[in-house]
Design a protein around this motif. Structure first.
Motif, mmCIF file in Angstrom:
data_model
loop_
_atom_site.group_PDB
_atom_site.id
_atom_site.type_symbol
_atom_site.label_atom_id
_atom_site.label_comp_id
_atom_site.label_asym_id
_atom_site.label_seq_id
_atom_site.Cartn_x
_atom_site.Cartn_y
_atom_site.Cartn_z
ATOM 1 N N LEU A 184 0.890 -1.247 -0.099
ATOM 2 C CA LEU A 184 -0.095 0.029 -0.113
ATOM 3 C C LEU A 184 0.975 1.356 -0.032
ATOM 4 O O LEU A 184 0.759 2.247 -0.870
ATOM 5 C CB LEU A 184 -1.016 -0.196 1.307
ATOM 6 C CG LEU A 184 -1.770 1.281 1.433
ATOM 7 C CD1 LEU A 184 -2.840 1.510 0.337
ATOM 8 C CD2 LEU A 184 -2.641 1.351 2.769
ATOM 9 N N ALA A 185 1.873 1.252 0.705
ATOM 10 C CA ALA A 185 2.593 2.374 0.954
ATOM 11 C C ALA A 185 3.654 2.708 -0.368
ATOM 12 O O ALA A 185 3.699 4.013 -0.891
ATOM 13 C CB ALA A 185 3.884 2.060 1.999
ATOM 14 N N ILE A 186 3.920 1.509 -1.105
ATOM 15 C CA ILE A 186 4.685 1.580 -2.475
ATOM 16 C C ILE A 186 3.558 2.232 -3.526
ATOM 17 O O ILE A 186 4.112 3.244 -4.389
ATOM 18 C CB ILE A 186 5.302 0.305 -2.752
ATOM 19 C CG1 ILE A 186 6.410 -0.057 -1.861
ATOM 20 C CG2 ILE A 186 5.801 0.360 -4.341
ATOM 21 C CD1 ILE A 186 6.826 -1.284 -1.953
ATOM 22 N N VAL A 187 2.457 1.419 -3.467
ATOM 23 C CA VAL A 187 1.549 2.139 -4.765
ATOM 24 C C VAL A 187 1.068 3.620 -4.577
ATOM 25 O O VAL A 187 0.969 4.176 -5.519
ATOM 26 C CB VAL A 187 0.159 1.171 -4.682
ATOM 27 C CG1 VAL A 187 -0.766 1.545 -3.653
ATOM 28 C CG2 VAL A 187 -0.437 1.379 -5.890
ATOM 29 N N LEU A 188 0.956 3.971 -3.312
ATOM 30 C CA LEU A 188 0.787 5.207 -3.099
ATOM 31 C C LEU A 188 1.986 6.405 -3.520
ATOM 32 O O LEU A 188 1.608 7.366 -4.185
ATOM 33 C CB LEU A 188 0.477 5.744 -1.655
ATOM 34 C CG LEU A 188 -0.869 5.159 -1.157
ATOM 35 C CD1 LEU A 188 -1.059 5.326 0.362
ATOM 36 C CD2 LEU A 188 -2.120 5.813 -1.601
ATOM 37 N N ALA A 189 3.082 5.859 -3.096
ATOM 38 C CA ALA A 189 4.157 6.761 -3.820
ATOM 39 C C ALA A 189 4.349 6.707 -5.043
ATOM 40 O O ALA A 189 4.990 7.771 -5.853
ATOM 41 C CB ALA A 189 5.618 6.128 -3.133
ATOM 42 N N ARG A 190 3.961 5.716 -6.012
ATOM 43 C CA ARG A 190 4.097 5.470 -7.322
ATOM 44 C C ARG A 190 2.879 6.414 -8.129
ATOM 45 O O ARG A 190 3.355 6.838 -9.415
ATOM 46 C CB ARG A 190 3.879 4.126 -7.798
ATOM 47 C CG ARG A 190 5.298 3.237 -7.511
ATOM 48 C CD ARG A 190 4.759 1.952 -8.107
ATOM 49 N NE ARG A 190 6.229 1.010 -7.778
ATOM 50 C CZ ARG A 190 6.089 -0.154 -8.466
ATOM 51 N NH1 ARG A 190 5.212 -0.759 -9.161
ATOM 52 N NH2 ARG A 190 7.347 -0.906 -8.218
ATOM 53 N N ILE A 191 2.144 6.810 -7.528
ATOM 54 C CA ILE A 191 1.076 7.665 -8.041
ATOM 55 C C ILE A 191 1.815 8.859 -8.568
ATOM 56 O O ILE A 191 2.482 9.572 -7.936
ATOM 57 C CB ILE A 191 -0.050 8.076 -7.125
ATOM 58 C CG1 ILE A 191 -0.869 6.824 -6.894
ATOM 59 C CG2 ILE A 191 -0.993 9.059 -7.830
ATOM 60 C CD1 ILE A 191 -1.703 7.135 -5.731
ATOM 61 N N GLY A 192 1.463 9.432 -9.774
ATOM 62 C CA GLY A 192 2.025 10.546 -10.352
ATOM 63 C C GLY A 192 3.397 10.295 -11.284
ATOM 64 O O GLY A 192 4.062 11.278 -11.865
ATOM 65 N N THR A 193 3.878 8.927 -11.357
ATOM 66 C CA THR A 193 5.108 8.654 -12.110
ATOM 67 C C THR A 193 4.658 8.881 -13.566
ATOM 68 O O THR A 193 3.897 8.544 -14.206
ATOM 69 C CB THR A 193 5.419 7.171 -11.911
ATOM 70 O OG1 THR A 193 5.688 6.956 -10.457
ATOM 71 C CG2 THR A 193 6.824 6.836 -12.614
ATOM 72 N N PRO A 194 5.521 9.820 -14.436
ATOM 73 C CA PRO A 194 5.365 9.946 -15.944
ATOM 74 C C PRO A 194 5.484 8.728 -16.731
ATOM 75 O O PRO A 194 6.286 7.741 -16.187
ATOM 76 C CB PRO A 194 6.356 10.890 -16.194
ATOM 77 C CG PRO A 194 7.524 10.653 -15.091
ATOM 78 C CD PRO A 194 6.754 10.230 -13.881
#
Length: 452
Positions: A184-194
């Protein structure tokens, strides 16, 4: 050597964040594959699992990775990197949490198979994205640090597994479900990756590619600065034609030789250390120490990959780590200090082959098929890993720890022979140069990868 604003860019905060967020996949892989070794100690007693059932539980995630890696590679080449970069982790969250409620071994195997599919899909997606954004000077170290996170996840699994084991009979349920939290922490961090500008350019989305390039590299950078790789229309069929077929054989075979012993040891590390006279909590502590040494080995390999070169790093890594396993097999009753020293030696020395699992596939194939190539190689290598993991408990009971370690050593030394014959040197090349079948890549030393 040609220069351009992308391949010769400085290492920016964007690159560092992308490397960190991309490495969430191997972190989860290491955590998920290692936590089952701790959990099985409780599950086996509660459900009275036989050797075959234990092997299937341990191997099911690897079988899932086999399926997911190829599917993820094909999907990311077809639909891009960005969206799939988060969807696969959402699946890991759901299936990991569901393990808490599992009622029998069949459903446990099914859920771990599904988790493996999601984990496998992330590898070609994340590494393609990372490779396509990384400057050539930092590509090897960044891809190497990517795989290092596998061992961080594995170490975390042994630590939290030991803590959660104290929760009683439901301890193993919390262990297996706990993977949902870092996911869950990783998927939230990945949001916005171009999206990868190289992929956008290849599918004709020029304006989007230019927008990403300007955002990441600054004003004035456009697709005109992207080196030409191969002809438009190149597709995955090239994996089995011309030089790319030979490259796929090389990558698959060396990858298999590298991970069969490692994954087999990881899935059953406490049992293996127990067979080597390290029982109870000492086996768990020993597993954690060895895992930290695996991480140290990968970090050292990251420092050496540009200075030493890809080819010599991999040859020496296979050779000396294989000898450590052979000595474990020849002297299984050695004193505890010697046993631990040899395991630590294997863990540190195998680091070179571990980071090259992600450096070579991403450097030897062009953008159009990079994801598919990485996915296919990962999938094929997992066949051997799954078989090896399944056979470990049977080998321990039927052949003994000495013969089991000898087999692991022979497989690792086979990797040294394969590398000596086939391993290319791609240090200092751009992605376009290392992936091309002619031109600069024609001078790749020792790349005896004959057409298939």
């Amino acid at each position: 050597m040609t220069t351009n604003p992308l391949d010769d860019a400085t290492l920016s905060p964007f690159h560092k964040k992308l490397a960190l967020f991309s490495s969430g996949g191997p972190f989860l892989d290491g955590y998920i594959l290692s936590i089952i070794g701790v959990a099985l100690a409780q599950i086996t007693g509660q459900w009275h699992l036989n050797d075959s059932e234990q092997g299937l539980v341990g191997a099911s995630t690897l079988i899932g990775i086999f399926l997911g890696a190829f599917a993820g590679g094909w999907l990311t080449d077809k639909f891009g990197r960005k969206t799939l970069f988060t969807l696969d982790l959402i699946a890991i969250i759901v299936f990991s949490a569901a393990q808490y409620f599992v009622g029998d071994v069949v459903w446990l195997i099914i859920l771990r198979l599904l988790i493996g599919i999601a984990v496998g899909a992330d590898y070609p997606i994340a590494t393609s994205l990372l490779a396509e954004f990384s400057p050539r000077k930092y590509r090897g170290p960044l891809l190497g640090l990517y795989v290092t996170m596998w061992f961080v996840g594995a170490a975390a699994a042994y630590i939290f597994g030991e803590l959660l084991a104290g929760l009683g009979e439901s301890g193993w349920r919390w262990m297996l479900a706990s993977a949902a939290l870092p996911a869950l922490a990783i998927v939230l961090a990945r949001i916005g990756t171009p999206e990868s500008p190289r992929w956008l350019a290849k599918v004709g989305k020029i304006d989007e590619a230019n927008a990403v390039l300007e955002k990441v590299y600054g004003p004035g950078v456009s697709i005109a600065d992207l080196p030409e790789e191969v002809k438009e229309g190149f597709n995955v069929r090239a994996l089995v034609s011309a030089g790319y077929g030979g490259r796929m054989v090389f990558v698959t075979v060396f990858w298999t030789a590298s991970i069969v012993p490692l994954f087999a040891v990881y899935a059953f590390a406490p049992a293996i250390l127990g067979a080597l006279h390290l029982d109870g909590s000492m086996a768990q502590i020993g597993s954690a120490v060895i895992t930290v040494m695996f991480m140290v080995g990968c970090l050292l390999a990251c420092l050496a990959v540009n200075k030493m070169g890809r080819r010599p790093l991999m040859i020496h890594s296979f050779l000396w780590s294989g000898l450590a396993l052979l000595l474990l097999g020849l002297f299984p009753s050695a004193p505890t200090a010697i046993i631990m020293a040899l395991f630590i030696g294997y863990a540190v020395l195998i680091g070179g082959t571990q980071i090259m699992q992600w450096v070579y596939p991403n450097e030897l194939f062009p953008t159009e098929i990079r994801g598919s190539a990485v996915g296919l190689a990962s999938s094929l290598s997992r066949i051997g890993a799954a078989v090896g993991t399944y056979l470990v408990p049977l080998a321990l009971s039927e052949l003994g720890i000495g013969v089991t370690m000898l087999i692991a050593g022979v497989i690792t030394l086979l990797g040294a022979v394969i590398s000596l014959v086939w391993a290319p040197e791609t240090r200092g090349l751009s992605l376009a140069e290392s992936a091309a079948l002619g031109g600069r890549s024609a001078g790749i030393r020792a790349a005896k990868l004959s057409p298939s």
